[in-house]
Design an enzyme around this catalytic site. Sequence first.
Site, mmCIF file in Angstrom:
data_model
loop_
_atom_site.group_PDB
_atom_site.id
_atom_site.type_symbol
_atom_site.label_atom_id
_atom_site.label_comp_id
_atom_site.label_asym_id
_atom_site.label_seq_id
_atom_site.Cartn_x
_atom_site.Cartn_y
_atom_site.Cartn_z
ATOM 1 N N ALA A 37 0.838 -1.191 0.000
ATOM 2 C CA ALA A 37 0.000 0.000 0.000
ATOM 3 C C ALA A 37 0.880 1.250 0.000
ATOM 4 O O ALA A 37 1.994 1.253 0.535
ATOM 5 C CB ALA A 37 -0.914 -0.008 1.218
ATOM 6 N N ARG A 53 0.941 3.852 1.629
ATOM 7 C CA ARG A 53 1.347 4.421 2.917
ATOM 8 C C ARG A 53 2.553 3.696 3.503
ATOM 9 O O ARG A 53 3.131 4.147 4.494
ATOM 10 C CB ARG A 53 0.183 4.366 3.907
ATOM 11 C CG ARG A 53 -0.338 2.972 4.201
ATOM 12 C CD ARG A 53 -1.569 3.017 5.099
ATOM 13 N NE ARG A 53 -2.122 1.688 5.349
ATOM 14 C CZ ARG A 53 -2.985 1.081 4.568
ATOM 15 N NH1 ARG A 53 -3.392 1.678 3.441
ATOM 16 N NH2 ARG A 53 -3.452 -0.113 4.864
ATOM 17 N N TYR A 54 2.919 2.547 2.925
ATOM 18 C CA TYR A 54 4.041 1.767 3.453
ATOM 19 C C TYR A 54 5.327 1.902 2.638
ATOM 20 O O TYR A 54 6.382 1.469 3.089
ATOM 21 C CB TYR A 54 3.672 0.282 3.515
ATOM 22 C CG TYR A 54 2.508 -0.026 4.431
ATOM 23 C CD1 TYR A 54 2.527 0.380 5.762
ATOM 24 C CD2 TYR A 54 1.399 -0.711 3.964
ATOM 25 C CE1 TYR A 54 1.457 0.109 6.604
ATOM 26 C CE2 TYR A 54 0.324 -0.995 4.800
ATOM 27 C CZ TYR A 54 0.366 -0.581 6.114
ATOM 28 O OH TYR A 54 -0.679 -0.849 6.943
ATOM 29 N N ILE A 55 5.247 2.438 1.446
ATOM 30 C CA ILE A 55 6.428 2.508 0.584
ATOM 31 C C ILE A 55 6.843 3.962 0.382
ATOM 32 O O ILE A 55 6.027 4.879 0.521
ATOM 33 C CB ILE A 55 6.195 1.811 -0.773
ATOM 34 C CG1 ILE A 55 4.975 2.394 -1.487
ATOM 35 C CG2 ILE A 55 6.035 0.316 -0.584
ATOM 36 C CD1 ILE A 55 4.710 1.782 -2.848
#
Length: 879
Positions: free
Chosen positions: A124, A126-128
């Site tokens: 997602a 928001r994680y990368i």
Amino acid sequence: MEENEEVNENLDNNTNNPQDELTKVTGMYKDWFLDYASYVILERAVPAIEDGFKPVQRRIMHSLKELDDGRYNKVANVVGHTMQYHPHGDASIADAMVQIGQKDLLIDTQGNWGNILTGDRAAASRYIEARLSKFALDVVFSPKITEWQQSYDGRKKEPVNLPVKFPLLLAQGAEGIAVGLSTKILPHNFIELIDSSIKHLKGQKFKLFPDFPTSGIIDVTGYNDGLRGGKIRVRAKISQSDKNTLVISEIPYGTNTSSLIDSILKANDKGKIKIKKIEDNTAADVEILVHLPAGISPDKTIDALYAFTACESSISPLGCIIEDNKPLFIGVTEMLQRSTDYTVELLKEELEIQLGELEEQWHFSSLERIFIENRIYRDIEEEETWEGVITAIDKGLKPHTKHLKRAVTEEDITRLTEIRIKRISKFDLDKAQQLLDSLEERIAEVKHNLEHLVEFAINYFKNLKDKYGKGRERKSEIRVFDDIEATKVVIRNTKLYVNREEGFVGTSLKKDEYVTDCSDIDDIIVFTKDGHMMVSKVDSKIFVGKNIIHVAVFKKKDKRTTYNMIYKDGKGGASYIKRFNVTSVTRDKLYPLTTGKPNSDVLYFSANPNGEAEIVTIHLRQVGSIKKLKWDMDFSDILIKGRSSKGNIVSKYAVKRIDLKEKGVSTLKPRKIWFDDVVSRLNLDGRGELLGEFKGEDLILVITQKGIVKTVKPEITTHFDEDMIVLEKWNPKKPISAIYFDGFKERYYIKRFLIENENKEELFISEHPKSVLELVSTDWRPVVELEFAKPRGKEQKPNQKVDIEDFIAIKGIKALGNQLTADKIKNTNVLESLPYEEVEEIEEAPKETKVTEKEEVTDSKADDKDDSADDDTEQTTLF
């Protein structure tokens, strides 16, 4: 009623008002659809030629630049920032950003960005995290020469096009489906693009071919410069690990390991191929292990994987780009030329801006020096008004400004008044002069670059290659593919049955006579007792004609299978003998093999896969005063002709029966076989190097750099290892000589051996990982020269000449051999071999054959050629 009249009256009034005219739905549809189509083409699906970006990609890059501070940014934050410019949802922006990141050129990524090899999705947003790569910062952005426009809501400014100084569109590729058109520009190699740009600037010709991040093997013979109608073929790289295991180490572009494995499993379920199991060991590199059941040919399976699975596919490029808000169809050569010329223009603009800035800096530095060195600042001490200050400075400067390149403006004088007292007090005349000298040098350099703009652009591209080209070498191997006939490589996944008496052939007649294994894409050939022949597609049940005498799988263009036949020509007619091939026919058409007279009858028939010619005994009926009722006939005395030829007369009397007296041997000449190193395959068409003439029992000798030797049958479908160093017709009596470095004992050995086990792969050097094959020779009496490396601090050992036959006798293939030397060998040079005369075995020459008919393949609806020209009956009565 009065109210209705008022309504009608109002409607009439509205109709007559030109401002309230009604628009028909058809007109609205026409205008709105055109607007929608134009929007999709220009603003979503097709990239611009100037920078190679679609609008969403350009906005992502602009946002990354605005957020750039050298640190990573959450992709979710970048997506949110991009939404200020992009009038669509966050999902489309995130997907587009992941696609850019996976191409590993413009975005420096951190975290799980997915895997193009396995098809795994990215984490997602928001994680990368992401930031601009150094390459992107160098070639994509230049705010001073960027043209700007209002964003969709008018709150921000965004670039019309980014000033990309590199053929980015061809490096990344592009794909999009618009309304009424689409684009598919394939990715190309980074280094090759730079080299081609340099060639274009030098006025030289160049050629561009795709290069894919998934590697694989590609055939670009039909690329057509990336224009509409072009096509390239892409293949997985498949090698043989052992006799029961295949390894897929590279996959075709457009697939991933998951989809590739699914296609293999489907082909296995349909019976096209036969596999035991599949293992996917893919991590950083692709590794798919395909395990085969015992008895399945690895070579045939490799071809079947290409024929029936996603291991081979075709890609049709379509070069469509946007120029001046219109779609334009051009090839990759013109794309690169336009991009390179555009880069030159951008470099020119940057140099002109740089020149202007340097000249302005030189101008003010000169004014500052005059102002301070001549103490003009003292002239304003008694001035009380701003106008008086300006006038006093202007008056003080005039005697010293003749060497300046432009007139002094009021703005220049204003800047002089802003100089601080501290700077005036610490002014160093030498340093000021050094600054002016350095500025003049830089101005001269920029002017020189402008005068030699093409040379400057060439150096710019060379610097890009030196700075960013490492690790970007070509991944996809360019090779010409051989055509694989599906019928030759398909696994025989069903059984063929025949009911001879009733005339039915098919796969569902399980209660009737079994004929052979076949596949559902095979053709079958059937011969009947009344002298007819038909070729048809395999099916569950087909009627071909009663009294079937022969049925088999039909091989198209097979010139070696020969049919021997004796038939009676009509009721009471003479009997004839003939030999013929069937190379191609029209499906489902009944062909007469006799002259077509009613009541014709086949008296004897045989199918011979290698042109065998048997001897038969003819028995006549006792009629009248016939003296000779029995004699032998040899089919080798009969020429091979076309299927429509009448043949030679056997007898004008009635034949009682025909018996087989002696099985025949092949009457065909040995086959000439060539090796085409372009496709690394054998062929019979004269392409490449002639290996020799091969009879049925002859084998090919193969030796690889790994020290592996084997003999194989010369089949056209055979695959050869990339590290193959010897390929020739095998002579079992000729020894093989080898020099190798033994990793166990760390010294060089020499050996001579004969192959004892046919069709077996054997290692003839030691198994130590450091063991290396230095030289191998298949000459009868080879001679080599050893060139030794010079030891440190010692004299170099003189070269040593070695007669291998004299040095060592022939031993077993597993023998270690004789020690050659413990010194380090620099080179092993092959000298002229000693003379040797091989005693040749005298064999009876095969009889000449002749095929008089050349046929052409047609589909089931095509018409046959006129065969009447082949009715060249030899009217010689044998009895």
